[in-house]
Design an enzyme around this catalytic site. Structure first.
Site, short mmCIF file in Angstrom:
data_model
loop_
_atom_site.label_atom_id
_atom_site.label_comp_id
_atom_site.label_asym_id
_atom_site.label_seq_id
_atom_site.Cartn_x
_atom_site.Cartn_y
_atom_site.Cartn_z
N PRO A 14 0.85 -1.20 0.00
CA PRO A 14 0.00 0.00 0.00
C PRO A 14 0.88 1.24 0.00
O PRO A 14 1.83 1.32 0.78
CB PRO A 14 -0.77 -0.12 1.32
CG PRO A 14 0.05 -1.00 2.19
CD PRO A 14 0.80 -1.92 1.27
N MET A 15 0.59 2.19 -0.88
CA MET A 15 1.38 3.43 -0.90
C MET A 15 0.43 4.60 -1.16
O MET A 15 -0.17 4.70 -2.25
CB MET A 15 2.47 3.37 -1.96
CG MET A 15 3.62 2.43 -1.57
SD MET A 15 4.97 2.45 -2.76
CE MET A 15 4.27 1.52 -4.11
N GLN A 68 -6.88 -0.91 3.40
CA GLN A 68 -6.08 -0.61 4.58
C GLN A 68 -6.67 0.56 5.37
O GLN A 68 -6.95 1.62 4.81
CB GLN A 68 -4.63 -0.28 4.22
CG GLN A 68 -3.77 -0.27 5.47
CD GLN A 68 -2.35 0.21 5.24
OE1 GLN A 68 -2.14 1.33 4.82
NE2 GLN A 68 -1.38 -0.65 5.52
N CYS A 99 2.72 3.45 9.67
CA CYS A 99 2.92 4.78 9.07
C CYS A 99 3.73 5.69 10.00
O CYS A 99 3.38 5.87 11.16
CB CYS A 99 1.55 5.41 8.76
SG CYS A 99 1.76 7.04 8.03
N ASN A 200 8.81 -7.28 3.81
CA ASN A 200 8.76 -6.02 3.06
C ASN A 200 9.96 -5.13 3.41
O ASN A 200 10.37 -5.05 4.55
CB ASN A 200 7.45 -5.28 3.41
CG ASN A 200 7.37 -3.88 2.85
OD1 ASN A 200 7.18 -2.92 3.59
ND2 ASN A 200 7.54 -3.73 1.55
N GLY A 224 7.13 -2.24 -2.68
CA GLY A 224 6.64 -0.87 -2.72
C GLY A 224 7.36 -0.07 -3.78
O GLY A 224 6.99 -0.09 -4.97
N ARG A 225 8.44 0.62 -3.38
CA ARG A 225 9.10 1.55 -4.30
C ARG A 225 9.65 0.87 -5.55
O ARG A 225 9.69 1.47 -6.61
CB ARG A 225 10.19 2.31 -3.55
CG ARG A 225 9.60 3.27 -2.50
CD ARG A 225 10.62 3.67 -1.48
NE ARG A 225 11.13 2.51 -0.75
CZ ARG A 225 12.16 2.53 0.05
NH1 ARG A 225 12.83 3.65 0.23
NH2 ARG A 225 12.55 1.44 0.68
C1 LIG Z 1 4.98 7.11 -1.25
C2 LIG Z 1 4.76 6.04 -0.22
C3 LIG Z 1 3.52 5.92 0.40
C4 LIG Z 1 3.30 4.92 1.36
N1 LIG Z 1 2.06 4.78 1.91
C5 LIG Z 1 1.80 3.74 2.73
C6 LIG Z 1 0.47 3.46 3.19
O1 LIG Z 1 -0.51 4.16 2.86
N2 LIG Z 1 0.31 2.39 4.02
C7 LIG Z 1 1.35 1.60 4.41
O2 LIG Z 1 1.14 0.63 5.17
N3 LIG Z 1 2.60 1.82 3.99
C8 LIG Z 1 2.84 2.86 3.15
N4 LIG Z 1 4.11 3.03 2.65
C9 LIG Z 1 5.17 2.06 3.00
C10 LIG Z 1 5.24 0.93 1.96
O3 LIG Z 1 4.06 0.17 1.96
C11 LIG Z 1 6.45 0.01 2.24
O4 LIG Z 1 6.28 -0.54 3.52
C12 LIG Z 1 7.78 0.73 2.19
O5 LIG Z 1 7.87 1.56 1.05
C13 LIG Z 1 8.95 -0.27 2.19
O6 LIG Z 1 8.89 -1.13 1.10
P1 LIG Z 1 9.80 -0.91 -0.24
O7 LIG Z 1 11.24 -0.87 0.20
O8 LIG Z 1 9.47 -2.07 -1.11
O9 LIG Z 1 9.39 0.41 -0.80
C14 LIG Z 1 4.35 4.04 1.73
C15 LIG Z 1 5.60 4.18 1.11
C16 LIG Z 1 5.82 5.16 0.14
C17 LIG Z 1 7.17 5.25 -0.52
#
Ligand SMILES: Cc1cc2nc3c(=O)[nH]c(=O)nc-3n(C[C@H](O)[C@H](O)[C@H](O)COP(=O)(O)O)c2cc1C
Length: 332
Positions: A14-15, A68, A99, A200, A224-225
């Site tokens: 989720p992002m 979520q 968060c 993650n 995510g990213r």
């Molecule tokens: C722009 C952005 C928005 C995010 N929004 C959420 C969110 O709404 N809910 C959540 O649980 N995590 C959120 N995250 C965290 C991601 O879900 C994830 O845990 C985090 O980016 C690490 O994973 P990655 O290294 O694959 O990016 C967000 C991350 C980014 C970069």
């Protein structure tokens, strides 16, 4: 794994501001097994405003999908979850305990609950009870700060409260997105609970996914990213796991086709205003897509000024034309 989640699922993380309906569908097409909405405030559910209802909107092709929720008030979260299940019937409710954003943490939501285990337990148990037997999952970080890493404790609390799967982002709240994700602590969570744990943090390619699965023993991974800059990562991971072969990256033409399609869909269906407003809101996304492309530095500058689909077409044509040139920055 709780039904209908497949074995060894690859989740789109989720992002907020990123994993809207259009992007989730694009990632589904690229092989994501499970998607989760952007986080939605429990209080927003009560207000039932237009933006909140948009967050809850999904297409059946996105299933299995989780909605979520975040908040700090157990009864509000329970009631919000009940309403979401009644209104849109997702496949599961996911609770955000990770968060790090001040606006959320200052109201005791998100990662703030990691330093208040009694409240964490109350929130999880209340939501589970409010929607039972509907599945509720949770997403946590490994702790509040490096002196209070408590992922095994919080995971056990959540399991005992009836949470059916836990995604663990291997960083503390204090770390934000800095340092390297700690997969060892994720492995300890796997050893502590019986429910599926999803790994993650910092999975950027197929071999990262394989390493995370092997090293931590997680039931699945969440991206995510990595998906923001390369949504085809899901396809690459699946291919690698099935065949041990690393797929070549998509050609530049294919990448640009994908990017242009994303922008076109955003303009056609997006609820962010007209073409110009939508394209302005896509600039950050275009920056993410430019990562790893030839001439990425120049591209990043160009997409900062894009306002129309026609301009994007021109940038794409130029980028493809120039791709044979030896760029000095090597795609950084
Ligand atoms: C722009 C952005 C928005 C995010 N929004 C959420 C969110 O709404 N809910 C959540 O649980 N995590 C959120 N995250 C965290 C991601 O879900 C994830 O845990 C985090 O980016 C690490 O994973 P990655 O290294 O694959 O990016 C967000 C991350 C980014 C970069």
């Amino acid at each position: 794994m709780f039904s209908p989640i497949p074995d060894c699922p690859i989740y789109l993380a989720p992002m907020a501001g990123v994993t809207d309906k259009i992007f989730r569908q694009l990632c589904k097409d690229e092989g994501a097994d499970v998607v989760v909405t952007e986080f939605v405030s429990a209080e927003g559910i009560f207000r039932r405003n237009e933006r909140t209802m948009r967050y809850l909107d999904f297409d059946t092709s996105e299933r299995p999908i989780g909605v979520q929720l975040f908040g700090a008030e157990p009864d509000h979260l329970g009631e919000a979850a009940r309403r979401v299940v009644e209104w849109v019937q997702p496949d599961f409710i996911d609770l955000n305990f990770g968060c790090p954003v001040n606006k959320v943490v200052s109201k005791n939501g998100g990662s703030s609950l990691l330093r208040d285990c009694p409240l964490l337990e109350k929130v999880a148990a209340t939501v589970v009870k409010a929607v039972a037997p509907f599945p509720v999952t949770a997403k946590i970080r490994i702790g509040w700060d490096r002196n209070s890493i408590n992922a095994t404790t919080t995971a056990k609390i959540l399991e005992d409260a009836g949470i059916r799967a836990i995604a663990v982002h291997g960083r503390t709240k204090e770390q934000g997105y800095s340092d390297v994700a700690d997969w060892e602590t994720i492995a300890k969570v796997v050893q502590t609970v019986k429910i599926p744990v999803i790994g993650n943090g910092d999975i950027r390619c197929a071999t990262d996914a394989e390493r995370c699965l092997k090293m931590s023993g997680v039931a699945g991974v969440m991206i995510g990213r990595g998906a923001m800059s390369a949504p085809w990562i899901f396809r690459e991971i699946k291919h690698y796991i099935a065949t041990r072969e690393i797929l070549p990256p998509p050609s530049l033409e294919k990448r640009w086709d994908f990017i242009k399609r994303h922008c076109r869909l955003a303009v056609e269906h997006g609820a962010r205003g007209g073409e110009m407003t939508t394209m302005h809101s896509m600039r950050a996304r275009l920056t993410a897509y430019s990562h790893g492309m030839p001439g990425a530095r120049v591209l990043r500058q160009m997409v900062q000024h894009v306002s129309t689909l026609a301009e994007l077409d021109q940038i794409a044509d130029e980028a493809i034309r120039n791709s044979t040139t030896d760029f000095a920055d090597g795609g950084k």
